[in-house]
Write an enzyme that holds these catalytic residues in place. Sequence first.
Site, PDB file in Angstrom:
ATOM      1  N   ARG A  99      -6.217   9.932  -0.693  1.00  9.83           N
ATOM      2  CA  ARG A  99      -5.924  10.354  -2.068  1.00  9.83           C
ATOM      3  C   ARG A  99      -7.206  10.438  -2.880  1.00  9.83           C
ATOM      4  O   ARG A  99      -7.378  11.331  -3.686  1.00  9.83           O
ATOM      5  CB  ARG A  99      -4.926   9.400  -2.716  1.00  9.83           C
TER       6      ARG A  99
ATOM      7  N   HIS B 193       0.846  -1.188   0.000  1.00 16.28           N
ATOM      8  CA  HIS B 193       0.000   0.000   0.000  1.00 16.28           C
ATOM      9  C   HIS B 193       0.882   1.238   0.000  1.00 16.28           C
ATOM     10  O   HIS B 193       1.833   1.314   0.767  1.00 16.28           O
ATOM     11  CB  HIS B 193      -0.911   0.002   1.222  1.00 16.28           C
TER      12      HIS B 193
END
Lengths: 282, 252, 663
Positions: free
Chosen positions: C273, C257
Amino acid sequence: MSQIAKSSPLVPPALPEAHRQTGIPELARQSLNESSTRKSRWPARLDLLQSLSGLFLALFLVAHMAFVSSILISQELFYRVARFFEGEWLFGQPYPILVSLVAAGITCLLVVHAWLAMRKFPAGYRQYRAFTAHKSRLRHNDTSLWWLQVLTGFGLFFLTTIHLYDMLSQPSMIGPYESADRVWSGGMWPIYLMLLFTAELHGGIGLYRLAVKWGWFVGDEPDAGRRRLRRVRHVFSTFFITLGLLTLLAYINLGRAHAELAGERYVPPGNTLNTTVNAGKH
Amino acid sequence: MITLFRKPKPGAAPRRLTLHILRCNPADPASKPYLQAFELEEAEGMTLFIALNEIRATQDPSLQFDFVCRAGICGSCAMLVDGRPALACRTLTRDYGSDITLAPLPFFELIGDLSVNTGKWMRGTAERLQTWIAQSEAVDLDALEARMEPALAEAIYELDRCIECGCCIAGCGTAQMNENFVGAVGLNKIARFRLDPRDTRSDAEFFELIGDDDGVFGCMSLLGCHDLCPKELPLQTQIAFLRRKMAVTGLY
Amino acid sequence: MEIIHSDVLVIGGGLAGLRAGLAAQKRGQQVIILSLVPPKRSHSAAAQGGMQASLANALKGAGDNEDVHFEDTVRGSDWGNDQEVARMFTHVAPKAVRELAAWGVPWNRVEAGERTVIIDGKPVTLTESADAHGLITARDFGGTRKWRTCYVADGTGHAMLYAVSDQTIAAGIPVHERREAVALIHDGERCHGAIVRNLIDGKLSAYVAKATCIATGGFGRLYQATTNAVINEGIGAAIALDTGVVPLANMEAIQFHPTAIFPAGILVTEGCRGDGGLLRDVDGHRFMPDYEPEKKELASRDVVSRRMEAHIKAGKGASNRFGQHLWLDITLLGEAHINHKLREVKEICQYFLGIDPAKQWIPVRPAQHYSMGGIRTNADGAARGLRGLFACGEAACWDLHGFNRLGGNSVAETVVSGMIVGEAIADFCASTAGELTVSTALIRQCFERAQSEFAAIANHHGKESASLLLREMQATMTAQVGIVRHGEAMNAAVNTLQDLLLRSRDLGLSGRRSGADPELTLAWRLQKMLKLALCVSYGALQRTESRGAHFREDYPQRNDADWLKRTLASWPNSEQTLPTLNYESLDIARMELPPGWRGYGTRDAIEHPLTAGRQAEVEATRAALASSDRHAVQAALMPFRHLLPAHLRGDNARIGQHPGENA
Ligand SMILES: Cc1cc2nc3c(=O)[nH]c(=O)nc-3n(C[C@H](O)[C@H](O)[C@H](O)COP(=O)(O)OP(=O)(O)OC[C@H]3O[C@@H](n4cnc5c(N)ncnc54)[C@H](O)[C@@H]3O)c2cc1C
Ligand code: HEM
Ligand code: HEM
Ligand code: SF4
Ligand code: F3S
Ligand code: FES
């Protein structure tokens, strides 16, 4: 593949006994089994009653403090207030029995309140140890305050009994000299001093607790609301303790000045007749 | 630009920490609880998760404790840190003195050392309080979902955030005295389902679950729960709210 | 020897296990669920960002449907997944979200009217339609063409797990907590349950069942830097491997990740994000657009992680005393958004970094996050190799994700596969094949074998320390079988791990505690974990191509010609120090979406000889059915509905449209 209806009901089935492998408290089991019978409403009512009795007592105390502190303004005012409560304004002459009645009523209320509150006292040594250990481990404000309330409540149990017995048995002996003599010559001032602190702390904390308990005056921000309530509580207790101390001091001073003549009844300036009538009764 | 950790005293020698840990092995009837001291060197950004694992790896491999997510979200690692319940995994040692006392959460069944069986109690309480969406109608999975006001969904989530860590129980004086008390965690769950329109239960039905001195009327507003809940749930207002609703229900 | 019977034994109390258990129980099977920890503490609770389902309610999700979700998933997988499974999954995902909504998950909802969001670093005003008001909304996630990720602030997994767990409690399904399955009861053909260790008192017992389902989650703890919980040690997969007959597939497919806080490794969600957060380097420069002009920060995870590592390698990393990292900047989202929608992120920053993410940047670096591989199953969730054994969730390789899974597809998979596999389990139990035929002799034999395994460790008094070996394994995996891989490093890793496996047979314990000694537990697990680590590293070493999350510097191209296949690792003989690898080809002739470019990342795959042919076929079918309904086209290309339980076959409604209508 599977053929179950797409709308299989989501209502949970009752828990089969064999499935209770994770250990449910015994009580849970009962409440599950008894769910068809209606639960008693009494816990709710008693809780309300506890709060109402406390609230009423606290409000009474506020009024009562205002009344006894009238001595700070003048002896005569206190005298008038006392007569007022004996119903002079209504019947044209004072009936001290009225004070006894009120005192009896307050006593009942206190008994009710104390009985309700005592349900919350630690029952037995084990609970007592559990709570006190918890309290000192936790160092947490509201938890310690509750303990203070228990202790002051416990104290009030005795102190109010003494005081109320006085008021019940000698309702007519309320007046500037009478009260002052009781305080000083009767040696009651240490009792009053203790009563003052315990009652004001207990009442102040009690009112604060009422507010958080029922969610009054808390506002949208519980933490800020509680800080505000705490400030109010401090002001409340400080104000009434100060007022009470000054009042007590006034009784003590008056009592010392009047010690020689202890037992003499107060006669308001320009009202001799009434006094003789009263005095004749005793 | 950003200092990663709050106290970057350059060159300062790291502290020696002493962890006083309450040891107990209920599986061994002969063992008596005692405090054992472990020393170790503090590291930058050290949490109790790191410290306890280091002790287990280098000093005493038999030490028992529970961590799962080590990120403050699963509720496994609650213990008493200097007497107060906290999530050990997100407790930074630098916020404490060089002597730290660790003990298992009180109230819950002790498994060993710092490990307690919160899960068992939580499941029991869930069964007892029936903390699930109790629905009367079935859902059609092919159809649009039922609508819900966005603000309501957020309000429900606010109460749904409980991680069943048990801090509120360990911080509650009532629970210390009454082992049948459902605690803030139980009351909050009822508040959560009561708020949820998908749950079709009435106040009278909720009264059956919490309308007694083991439920909402047992709470003495000590507020340790509210002040110690690591998820900062609004327990104070929720319990007060339930008390009002249940008191009204109790009048009839 | 205590023997506990049930129809179905589910090993694992995460989302997948609970949902599968519920499905089987609703069909009348008696279910027992095992879990290492109370089920609500399973790592499913840690999923923050959300769950993908093509509801198409939010403005930015308009036009979304199963087809788009399917294509995103296949591209995301780098064509490594099973397309039929992906179809089943994308079809059922909306149903799963809606079911969860009915079970109380407080999904965030669409608010009609204007709102400002951050897209590509700039504020943009969106006007949500009144039609959609109050329906489930969605946020943007990496690798998706629509905003499809349904969410509950940043506690999605928590809310889902609690809702499902509460339903299992309501259904009265017993969960035996603090129990660890330590071996499967089997005769090489049929699985009959498991030998289970009580983690409180250390006692073993036998759980006998018609069907056994492994749903034990991922194995991130093979790595040093991981976002996974400490219980994610892969024991479920390991006991399947131990049977010698059940293969683990694609173990080398490990996802990293991009945004784990540095150095603790705790995840901050992709939602950061998705909601508009940016990645910055040591100079504060937003570097992702330089590498990925189209998807930027929202390319798929494998791509972003790799770009980040490359950027650090190019000397652009910021540094602190623990090493190099990059910055995640969510300050531009504003305090209100962070306080409401990214609360966990805020708490994590506050507690573990001592910073306020509304004001300061977050230090991040990629960390191990998800295992696409696992116990190989068919579309029903039945494991290869043993009848009566099933698997679902992260522990399984149902093969939805191929070589890279999209954010939000995993919690969705747990529930969807639980719904499907639970039905298959019930079918199996109800069939003649499901009849229980196990002999007590077999149970005893398996029980004693497990018992002696523990006794051997406890009584060995060797010289090795389990916790040291464990650390060495984790360090090796992170350093040498990480995001950017190379043959030499992996060769060294395989050697180190083999050595560690041998050394792990010479452990010495202090043996200080009666009951479930944590030291003994660790030592026992270590041996299992080393085998898994070898499956990962050896599989990665052998796979001489780059695909999805498996990226090799020495073989940077995706090679469909040689590697459009699944790795199957098995361990037929316990004396082996390496797994036996076999391969299973993916059938291009049946693909609805033949291999191509993903739309992001590099574009230099070596094509499979059959790809062009299938591509032409697909195009011809599409052209022939140009005027038909999209479901008809799809059915002509790759029928899948027959694989689903009947009640999950219906079309999904979307706003302005009723079931059965076209999009
Ligand atoms: C930090 C983080 C964030 C994530 N965010 C997202 C996201 O936003 N969206 C998304 O889609 N996915 C996300 N994921 C991935 C997703 O959460 C997981 O893949 C998924 O929840 C796995 O669910 P599961 O049911 O398969 O396993 P888990 O939830 O891990 O459950 C495993 C269960 O098995 C039990 N168990 C394990 N071994 C044994 C044994 N030997 N015996 C008995 N029981 C055993 C455990 O106790 C546990 O109950 C995230 C993952 C992480 C780590
Ligand atoms: C016999 C004497 C008394 C005893 C033993 C006693 C005891 C207690 C206790 C233990 C409580 C805490 C109950 C709880 O937290 O649930 C309490 C509450 C309270 N008390 Fe008293 N008390 C006494 C007299 C008084 C008096 C004289 C007043 C008025 C000043 C008073 C006012 C209150 C109030 C307002 C509360 C809060 C009520 C509530 O929480 O519902 N009490 N009392
Ligand atoms: C109907 C009942 C009551 C009557 C008529 C009454 C009357 C009085 C009077 C006249 C005094 C002045 C001193 C004296 O005369 O002895 C006094 C003092 C006091 N009373 Fe009461 N009282 C009553 C109930 C209570 C109760 C219930 C409490 C406490 C809970 C209380 C607390 C006090 C205190 C603290 C003082 C001392 C005042 C000071 O220090 O200023 N009284 N009361
Ligand atoms: S209410 Fe708070 S303290 Fe209590 S269990 Fe839930 S999260 Fe923990
Ligand atoms: S601490 Fe306990 S008494 Fe009530 S307010 Fe909280 S539950
Ligand atoms: S380990 Fe999960 S909250 Fe601490």
